[in-house]
Design an enzyme around this catalytic site. Structure first.
Site, mmCIF file in Angstrom:
data_model
loop_
_atom_site.group_PDB
_atom_site.id
_atom_site.type_symbol
_atom_site.label_atom_id
_atom_site.label_comp_id
_atom_site.label_asym_id
_atom_site.label_seq_id
_atom_site.Cartn_x
_atom_site.Cartn_y
_atom_site.Cartn_z
ATOM 1 N N LYS A 1 -35.191 -3.754 19.198
ATOM 2 C CA LYS A 1 -34.992 -4.892 20.099
ATOM 3 C C LYS A 1 -35.263 -4.514 21.562
ATOM 4 O O LYS A 1 -35.338 -3.323 21.909
ATOM 5 C CB LYS A 1 -33.564 -5.419 19.927
ATOM 6 N N TYR B 1 -34.907 -16.772 14.313
ATOM 7 C CA TYR B 1 -33.445 -16.779 14.177
ATOM 8 C C TYR B 1 -32.899 -18.148 13.775
ATOM 9 O O TYR B 1 -31.726 -18.444 14.005
ATOM 10 C CB TYR B 1 -32.795 -16.327 15.482
ATOM 11 N N THR C 1 -22.812 -5.062 13.241
ATOM 12 C CA THR C 1 -23.422 -5.876 14.305
ATOM 13 C C THR C 1 -22.858 -5.491 15.681
ATOM 14 O O THR C 1 -23.609 -5.358 16.641
ATOM 15 C CB THR C 1 -23.141 -7.370 14.028
ATOM 16 N N ASN D 1 -27.755 -4.908 20.552
ATOM 17 C CA ASN D 1 -27.383 -3.892 19.571
ATOM 18 C C ASN D 1 -28.578 -3.137 18.996
ATOM 19 O O ASN D 1 -28.512 -2.561 17.926
ATOM 20 C CB ASN D 1 -26.510 -4.514 18.478
ATOM 21 N N HIS E 1 -32.679 -4.836 14.575
ATOM 22 C CA HIS E 1 -32.484 -5.902 13.591
ATOM 23 C C HIS E 1 -32.896 -5.367 12.226
ATOM 24 O O HIS E 1 -33.833 -4.580 12.139
ATOM 25 C CB HIS E 1 -33.373 -7.115 13.925
ATOM 26 N N GLU F 1 -39.032 -12.709 6.559
ATOM 27 C CA GLU F 1 -39.192 -12.055 7.865
ATOM 28 C C GLU F 1 -40.444 -11.178 7.926
ATOM 29 O O GLU F 1 -41.105 -11.098 8.971
ATOM 30 C CB GLU F 1 -37.940 -11.234 8.193
#
Ligand code: UDP
Ligand code: MG
Length: 136
Positions: A12, A52, A94, A115, A118, A129
Site C-alpha cells: 500500500k 473496495y 488489520t 497497515n 492488502h 481481485e
C-alpha cells in the site's frame, strides 16, 4: 493433496512511500511465496472505489479509497500452497497493534488504516481481485 493457490497482495501507499517494497517482497520470498506477476501503479479514486466495493457501506470507505489512490502501490500475484490463508497469516491483523510478532503489519504497519499491505481473504475474492489488476 496439494492445493497451490494464487492470491493478490498489494504493498500500500504508506509502505511504498517509505521504500519498504524490497523488504516486504523479501519476506514473501523467504516464506515460500513466488511472485508470478507484479507491477507498480497508481490507481485513481474511482478504481479504488471499485476495488473496495465490499466496504462501501463502512464509515471508513471514503478515506480508504482516498488513501489507496493517494500514491504508488505495488500489486503482486503471489503463488504458494494455501496462498490465501498463508498470506493472511503473514500479513497479521488489520490493526497493526493487534498483529502478532513476525507479521508484516506488526513490523511495518502504522495504524489500522495505514497497515502497509492488502491480501485477498477468500478464494472467490482472490480470483476477483487478481482479475481486477492482471486480467489481460
Ligand atoms: N480499514 C480502516 N479502518 C477500519 C478498518 C479497516 O481504515 O476500521 C482499512 C484498512 O486499510 C484495511 C482495509 O480498510 O486494510 C480493509 O478492511 P478489512 O476489514 O477488509 O481488513 P483487511 O482484510 O485488510 O485486514
Ligand atoms: Mg479485507
Amino acid at each position: 493433496m496439494s492445493n497451490i493457490e494464487q492470491t493478490l497482495s498489494i504493498i500500500k501507499p504508506d509502505a511504498v512511500e517509505r521504500n519498504l517494497e524490497g523488504q516486504i517482497k523479501e519476506i514473501f520470498i523467504r516464506n515460500g511465496f513466488r511472485i508470478i506477476e507484479e507491477k507498480k501503479i497508481q490507481i485513481n479514486k474511482s478504481e479504488a472505489e471499485k476495488f473496495y466495493k465490499v466496504h462501501e457501506t463502512k464509515p471508513f470507505y471514503n478515506e480508504l479509497c482516498n488513501y489507496l489512490s493517494s500514491g504508488p502501490i505495488v500489486v503482486m500475484k503471489l503463488e504458494k500452497e494455501n496462498a490465501i490463508f498463508e498470506n493472511r497469516e503473514l500479513m497479521g491483523s488489520t490493526n497493526p497493534k493487534d498483529a502478532k510478532e513476525g507479521t508484516i503489519r506488526k513490523k511495518f504497519g502504522l495504524s489500522i488504516d495505514k497497515n502497509s499491505v492488502h491480501g485477498s481473504d477468500s478464494l472467490e475474492n482472490a480470483n476477483i481481485e487478481l482479475d481486477f489488476f492482471f486480467k489481460t
